[in-house]
Design an enzyme around this catalytic site. Sequence first.
Site, mmCIF file in Angstrom:
data_model
loop_
_atom_site.group_PDB
_atom_site.id
_atom_site.type_symbol
_atom_site.label_atom_id
_atom_site.label_comp_id
_atom_site.label_asym_id
_atom_site.label_seq_id
_atom_site.Cartn_x
_atom_site.Cartn_y
_atom_site.Cartn_z
ATOM 1 C CG ASP A 206 34.968 35.666 -21.526
ATOM 2 O OD1 ASP A 206 34.169 36.200 -22.312
ATOM 3 O OD2 ASP A 206 35.263 34.455 -21.591
ATOM 4 C CG ASP A 208 30.796 37.478 -25.690
ATOM 5 O OD1 ASP A 208 31.787 36.728 -25.622
ATOM 6 O OD2 ASP A 208 30.157 37.677 -26.731
#
Length: 266
Positions: A206, A208
């Site tokens: 992902d 952040d």
Amino acid sequence: MAAPAYPRPTLAVIGGSGFYDFFDDGAVDVAVETPYGAPSGPVTIGTVGERTVAFLPRHGAQHQFSPHTVPYRANMWALRSVGVRRVFGPCAVGSLTPQLGPGAVVVPDQLVDRTSGREQTYFDGGGVHVSFADPYCAELRAAAVQEGVGDGGTMVVVEGPRFSTRAESQWFAAQGWQLVNMTGHPEAVLARELEMCYAAIALVTDLDAGVEAGGGVRAVDVFAEFARNIGPFKALVRTAIAAVAGDDTCADCRVHDGVQLPIALP
């Protein structure tokens, strides 16, 4: 002393979130007791090519350990006890830069510790200090850096289990750090204290929270991204294992030469 009833592995893999098994068949589970309690599970010993390899799921086979409750000292002690001297630590990470999107793999070369309260040493006395300027073994890093894999970067390790606020991730990015993770410390320094070579292999799941506008990081999305990439990621780890030369700790990771230790290493 009788020989152990299992082949002695010299290299181990510690699986991170979503990485709970490693061998197809023919592996054996070995229960290991340590002075620091039970590890995350039995040490599974199998083969990768011609090499005998140990595997331990960092969070347990059912992901029962959160990052701040992983029995890090027991895990690393158990691995050395069965013969391990070199360790790959695959892990899930968040990216602090848009240049590293989900699915990217990076072999970091630096670590920043932002955890608190974790037991991070075997040496509570005796004045023992280990060199940690370069927290990852250069030989293992070289074996893990393959085509399409990022070479180098700083991984900041946060306490968890919560994810970062936008302000925190923006602060981390402003320092020039590239990755954020919850388990890389104290695992790496405990390996160094046990004179085991160690290298992290980071899979980006992902961006952040502060990297771009949006809803922030959700655990369900992290696990889903890891699941999408687990097959190629395991294959990459197997290729890294095949590229490792030798079985013993490299000279740079033998940090206790000439030092009288207050405890005997297993």
